[in-house]
Write a protein that holds these residues in place. Structure first.
Motif, PDB file in Angstrom:
ATOM      1  N   ASN A 185       2.381  53.198  13.725  1.00 49.69           N
ATOM      2  CA  ASN A 185       2.244  51.830  13.476  1.00 49.69           C
ATOM      3  C   ASN A 185       1.352  51.521  12.306  1.00 49.69           C
ATOM      4  N   ARG A 186       0.908  52.598  11.638  1.00 47.65           N
ATOM      5  CA  ARG A 186       0.159  52.206  10.294  1.00 47.65           C
ATOM      6  C   ARG A 186       1.186  52.773   9.225  1.00 47.65           C
ATOM      7  N   ASP A 187       2.088  53.259   9.467  1.00 49.36           N
ATOM      8  CA  ASP A 187       3.179  53.734   8.348  1.00 49.36           C
ATOM      9  C   ASP A 187       4.290  52.529   8.176  1.00 49.36           C
ATOM     10  N   HIS A 188       4.076  51.953   6.923  1.00 50.23           N
ATOM     11  CA  HIS A 188       4.761  50.927   6.584  1.00 50.23           C
ATOM     12  C   HIS A 188       6.263  51.121   6.429  1.00 50.23           C
ATOM     13  N   LEU A 189       6.835  52.267   6.352  1.00 48.77           N
ATOM     14  CA  LEU A 189       7.975  52.638   6.250  1.00 48.77           C
ATOM     15  C   LEU A 189       8.976  52.747   7.595  1.00 48.77           C
ATOM     16  N   LEU A 190       8.019  52.225   8.806  1.00 47.18           N
ATOM     17  CA  LEU A 190       8.610  52.185   9.939  1.00 47.18           C
ATOM     18  C   LEU A 190       8.590  51.185  10.414  1.00 47.18           C
ATOM     19  N   GLY A 191       7.861  49.694   9.680  1.00 51.44           N
ATOM     20  CA  GLY A 191       7.552  48.637  10.186  1.00 51.44           C
ATOM     21  C   GLY A 191       6.493  48.407  10.815  1.00 51.44           C
ATOM     22  N   ASP A 192       6.404  47.220  11.330  1.00 50.24           N
ATOM     23  CA  ASP A 192       5.163  46.880  11.723  1.00 50.24           C
ATOM     24  C   ASP A 192       4.984  47.106  13.531  1.00 50.24           C
ATOM     25  N   HIS A 193       6.067  47.488  14.044  1.00 54.59           N
ATOM     26  CA  HIS A 193       6.072  47.916  15.448  1.00 54.59           C
ATOM     27  C   HIS A 193       6.733  48.878  15.734  1.00 54.59           C
ATOM     28  N   VAL A 194       6.153  50.129  16.084  1.00 59.70           N
ATOM     29  CA  VAL A 194       7.061  51.045  16.624  1.00 59.70           C
ATOM     30  C   VAL A 194       7.034  51.325  18.244  1.00 59.70           C
ATOM     31  N   ILE A 195       7.869  51.085  19.080  1.00 57.51           N
ATOM     32  CA  ILE A 195       7.804  51.169  20.554  1.00 57.51           C
ATOM     33  C   ILE A 195       7.557  52.525  20.877  1.00 57.51           C
ATOM     34  N   GLY A 196       7.216  52.564  22.144  1.00 59.25           N
ATOM     35  CA  GLY A 196       7.027  54.090  22.742  1.00 59.25           C
ATOM     36  C   GLY A 196       7.732  54.051  24.013  1.00 59.25           C
ATOM     37  N   VAL A 197       8.401  55.274  24.260  1.00 62.23           N
ATOM     38  CA  VAL A 197       9.068  55.513  25.566  1.00 62.23           C
ATOM     39  C   VAL A 197       8.453  56.918  25.944  1.00 62.23           C
ATOM     40  N   PHE A 198       8.166  56.848  27.355  1.00 55.90           N
ATOM     41  CA  PHE A 198       7.715  58.471  28.125  1.00 55.90           C
ATOM     42  C   PHE A 198       8.633  58.630  28.966  1.00 55.90           C
ATOM     43  N   ALA A 199       9.485  59.839  28.368  1.00 50.13           N
ATOM     44  CA  ALA A 199      10.712  60.482  29.307  1.00 50.13           C
ATOM     45  C   ALA A 199      10.229  61.722  30.046  1.00 50.13           C
ATOM     46  N   ALA A 200      10.685  61.700  31.472  1.00 50.93           N
ATOM     47  CA  ALA A 200      10.105  62.916  31.952  1.00 50.93           C
ATOM     48  C   ALA A 200      11.168  63.049  33.250  1.00 50.93           C
TER      49      ALA A 200
END
Length: 237
Positions: A185-200
């Protein structure tokens, strides 16, 4: 990596403020300048830390800092000033050192997943619709400064999503994904909001609750159903 056991006082300022009074602790400084401070409990979880990207300056103590500990027996030998690009600041007043060793670890080959977990990641990469309609996979093993996140995807709205895949969903996996998200979320190339998914395949209730408090979605994966979607005879390689 540098390991230091010493008397210290730690003050953090940024999104919040935190204070660790004068005591004997373990301090870990890694090659990326990240710093973590540990007590003799809490398993792997530090009392305080600074994640990369950050910088550290070591300086001599000022005269007024000797009294800052509130301990008459405290002797300040060094001051560590650790600054993150976000403006967060960590100051460590370092006293008597009982251990101070530095060891070059070299490039780590990374975590080797067991067969089921590796295959689960592969199947999800080939079948992103398991996450929802309109999902696409951008990259497997997307590298961050602290290691690769299993899958970088885009959802139906075009938002970037970091997916961490486990066979068993434990609290440690949620913590791992949280660290990845903090950096992404600090990487401007990915935009200002990276969502997280925990898959198991299985997610422990405690891990699910922690994920929800961090704004991370959980997905319980049916491995057998995914394997039914895998058709090796259709592959070119």
């Amino acid at each position: 990596m540098r390991l230091v056991i010493a008397q210290c006082q730690v003050d953090y300022s940024g999104r919040l403020t935190a204070h660790l009074p004068w005591a004997k602790r373990l301090l870990i400084v890694k090659a990326d300048n990240s710093v973590s401070i540990h007590a003799d409990d809490r398993a792997y979880k530090p009392l305080n830390w600074m994640s990369p990207p950050c910088s550290m300056v070591v300086r001599e103590p000022r005269a007024d800092e000797a009294a800052a500990t509130g301990d008459a027996d405290a002797r300040i030998e060094q001051v560590w000033e650790v600054d993150a690009t976000t403006g967060d600041h960590l100051q460590v007043l370092l006293g008597v050192r009982y251990l101070d060793v530095t060891e070059e670890l070299g490039v780590d080959p990374g975590l080797q997943k067991d067969g089921v977990e590796a295959h689960l990641q592969e199947l999800l990469a080939e079948n992103p619709q398991a996450f929802g309609d309109g999902w696409t996979v951008v990259q497997r093993e997307y590298m961050t400064p602290i290691g690769p996140v299993d899958l970088l995807c885009r959802d139906a709205e075009g938002c970037y999503v970091a997916v961490e895949v486990k066979r068993r969903g434990e609290i440690a996996g949620v913590e791992q994904l949280t660290r990845y998200l903090d950096l992404m979320n600090r990487d401007h190339l990915l935009g200002d909001h990276v969502i997280g998914v925990f898959a198991a395949q299985q997610i422990r209730p405690q891990a699910r609750v922690l994920a929800q408090t961090r704004g991370i979605d959980c997905l319980t994966v049916d491995y057998d159903a995914l394997r039914g979607m895998d058709h090796p005879e259709d592959r070119l390689f």
